[in-house]
Design a protein around this motif. Sequence first.
Motif, PDB file in Angstrom:
ATOM      1  N   CYS A  69      -1.765   1.795  -4.716  1.00 16.72           N
ATOM      2  CA  CYS A  69      -2.517   0.897  -3.849  1.00 16.72           C
ATOM      3  C   CYS A  69      -1.577   0.251  -2.838  1.00 16.72           C
ATOM      4  O   CYS A  69      -0.481  -0.181  -3.190  1.00 16.72           O
ATOM      5  CB  CYS A  69      -3.214  -0.177  -4.693  1.00 16.72           C
ATOM      6  SG  CYS A  69      -4.027  -1.441  -3.711  1.00 16.72           S
ATOM      7  N   THR A  70      -1.993   0.204  -1.594  1.00 19.75           N
ATOM      8  CA  THR A  70      -1.143  -0.376  -0.546  1.00 19.75           C
ATOM      9  C   THR A  70      -1.202  -1.890  -0.530  1.00 19.75           C
ATOM     10  O   THR A  70      -0.484  -2.527   0.221  1.00 19.75           O
ATOM     11  CB  THR A  70      -1.577   0.146   0.836  1.00 19.75           C
ATOM     12  OG1 THR A  70      -2.962  -0.123   1.019  1.00 19.75           O
ATOM     13  CG2 THR A  70      -1.325   1.635   0.951  1.00 19.75           C
ATOM     14  N   VAL A  71      -2.042  -2.486  -1.362  1.00 20.74           N
ATOM     15  CA  VAL A  71      -2.169  -3.943  -1.396  1.00 20.74           C
ATOM     16  C   VAL A  71      -1.446  -4.506  -2.612  1.00 20.74           C
ATOM     17  O   VAL A  71      -0.589  -5.364  -2.510  1.00 20.74           O
ATOM     18  CB  VAL A  71      -3.646  -4.366  -1.404  1.00 20.74           C
ATOM     19  CG1 VAL A  71      -3.776  -5.883  -1.493  1.00 20.74           C
ATOM     20  CG2 VAL A  71      -4.346  -3.843  -0.147  1.00 20.74           C
ATOM     21  N   CYS A  72      -1.789  -4.011  -3.795  1.00 18.91           N
ATOM     22  CA  CYS A  72      -1.195  -4.545  -5.015  1.00 18.91           C
ATOM     23  C   CYS A  72      -0.060  -3.662  -5.527  1.00 18.91           C
ATOM     24  O   CYS A  72       0.635  -4.046  -6.453  1.00 18.91           O
ATOM     25  CB  CYS A  72      -2.255  -4.712  -6.097  1.00 18.91           C
ATOM     26  SG  CYS A  72      -2.981  -3.158  -6.681  1.00 18.91           S
ATOM     27  N   LEU A  81      -9.977   4.643  -6.368  1.00 24.89           N
ATOM     28  CA  LEU A  81      -9.678   4.598  -4.936  1.00 24.89           C
ATOM     29  C   LEU A  81     -10.918   4.189  -4.144  1.00 24.89           C
ATOM     30  O   LEU A  81     -11.995   4.763  -4.310  1.00 24.89           O
ATOM     31  CB  LEU A  81      -9.195   5.977  -4.475  1.00 24.89           C
ATOM     32  CG  LEU A  81      -8.889   6.123  -2.981  1.00 24.89           C
ATOM     33  CD1 LEU A  81      -7.742   5.216  -2.575  1.00 24.89           C
ATOM     34  CD2 LEU A  81      -8.572   7.572  -2.647  1.00 24.89           C
ATOM     35  N   ALA A  82     -10.742   3.220  -3.273  1.00 24.67           N
ATOM     36  CA  ALA A  82     -11.842   2.783  -2.410  1.00 24.67           C
ATOM     37  C   ALA A  82     -11.946   3.758  -1.245  1.00 24.67           C
ATOM     38  O   ALA A  82     -10.988   3.947  -0.498  1.00 24.67           O
ATOM     39  CB  ALA A  82     -11.583   1.371  -1.921  1.00 24.67           C
ATOM     40  N   PRO A  88      -4.770   4.059   1.213  1.00 22.99           N
ATOM     41  CA  PRO A  88      -5.150   4.023  -0.198  1.00 22.99           C
ATOM     42  C   PRO A  88      -5.163   2.604  -0.747  1.00 22.99           C
ATOM     43  O   PRO A  88      -4.132   1.953  -0.832  1.00 22.99           O
ATOM     44  CB  PRO A  88      -4.071   4.875  -0.884  1.00 22.99           C
ATOM     45  CG  PRO A  88      -2.936   4.925   0.076  1.00 22.99           C
ATOM     46  CD  PRO A  88      -3.521   4.798   1.449  1.00 22.99           C
ATOM     47  N   VAL A  89      -6.353   2.142  -1.084  1.00 25.59           N
ATOM     48  CA  VAL A  89      -6.525   0.796  -1.634  1.00 25.59           C
ATOM     49  C   VAL A  89      -7.407   0.916  -2.861  1.00 25.59           C
ATOM     50  O   VAL A  89      -8.406   1.644  -2.845  1.00 25.59           O
ATOM     51  CB  VAL A  89      -7.175  -0.160  -0.609  1.00 25.59           C
ATOM     52  CG1 VAL A  89      -7.440  -1.526  -1.239  1.00 25.59           C
ATOM     53  CG2 VAL A  89      -6.306  -0.291   0.618  1.00 25.59           C
ATOM     54  N   CYS A  93      -8.723  -4.331  -4.854  1.00 25.30           N
ATOM     55  CA  CYS A  93      -8.190  -4.963  -3.644  1.00 25.30           C
ATOM     56  C   CYS A  93      -9.108  -4.750  -2.453  1.00 25.30           C
ATOM     57  O   CYS A  93      -8.976  -5.432  -1.446  1.00 25.30           O
ATOM     58  CB  CYS A  93      -6.812  -4.404  -3.315  1.00 25.30           C
ATOM     59  SG  CYS A  93      -5.586  -4.738  -4.593  1.00 25.30           S
ATOM     60  N   ASP A  94     -10.012  -3.804  -2.532  1.00 24.80           N
ATOM     61  CA  ASP A  94     -10.905  -3.527  -1.417  1.00 24.80           C
ATOM     62  C   ASP A  94     -12.060  -4.523  -1.435  1.00 24.80           C
ATOM     63  O   ASP A  94     -13.037  -4.339  -2.143  1.00 24.80           O
ATOM     64  CB  ASP A  94     -11.431  -2.091  -1.517  1.00 24.80           C
ATOM     65  CG  ASP A  94     -12.314  -1.743  -0.331  1.00 24.80           C
ATOM     66  OD1 ASP A  94     -11.896  -2.008   0.808  1.00 24.80           O
ATOM     67  OD2 ASP A  94     -13.412  -1.232  -0.544  1.00 24.80           O
ATOM     68  N   VAL A  95     -11.902  -5.577  -0.636  1.00 27.68           N
ATOM     69  CA  VAL A  95     -12.949  -6.604  -0.609  1.00 27.68           C
ATOM     70  C   VAL A  95     -13.594  -6.610   0.786  1.00 27.68           C
ATOM     71  O   VAL A  95     -12.875  -6.612   1.765  1.00 27.68           O
ATOM     72  CB  VAL A  95     -12.361  -8.004  -0.911  1.00 27.68           C
ATOM     73  CG1 VAL A  95     -13.443  -9.060  -0.823  1.00 27.68           C
ATOM     74  CG2 VAL A  95     -11.710  -7.997  -2.276  1.00 27.68           C
TER      75      VAL A  95
END
Length: 95
Positions: A69-72, A81-82, A88-89, A93-95
């Motif tokens: 994930c590129t966020v966490c 995967l969202a 890739p998130v 983390c995809d909000v």
Amino acid sequence: MAKDFDTPRNDGIIDNLEELNTRSTSKSTLAIDMDESEAAEGLELPGADLSGEELVIQVLPQLDNEFVCTVCFLVHHRSQLAEASSAPVCRDCDV
Ligand SMILES: [Zn+2]
């Protein structure tokens, strides 16, 4: 004659000011010393020397069905995967 009255007055004021300055300076110095000692204590953690420690867990490379994930920056399964995002998130983390 006027000097005789003025001189002790001025000296008294100056003494008080110097006393106040000395007190405030010593107070602030004491506070700084306390902060530094507290900070030093915070840095010195007991048992923090991990130089003798060995990595126990086995590190596996990222699998084909996993992504980071590129966020966490956690590794997730492809199912997490969202799809909407270009990068890739994970779904958390995809909000
Ligand atoms: Zn994430």
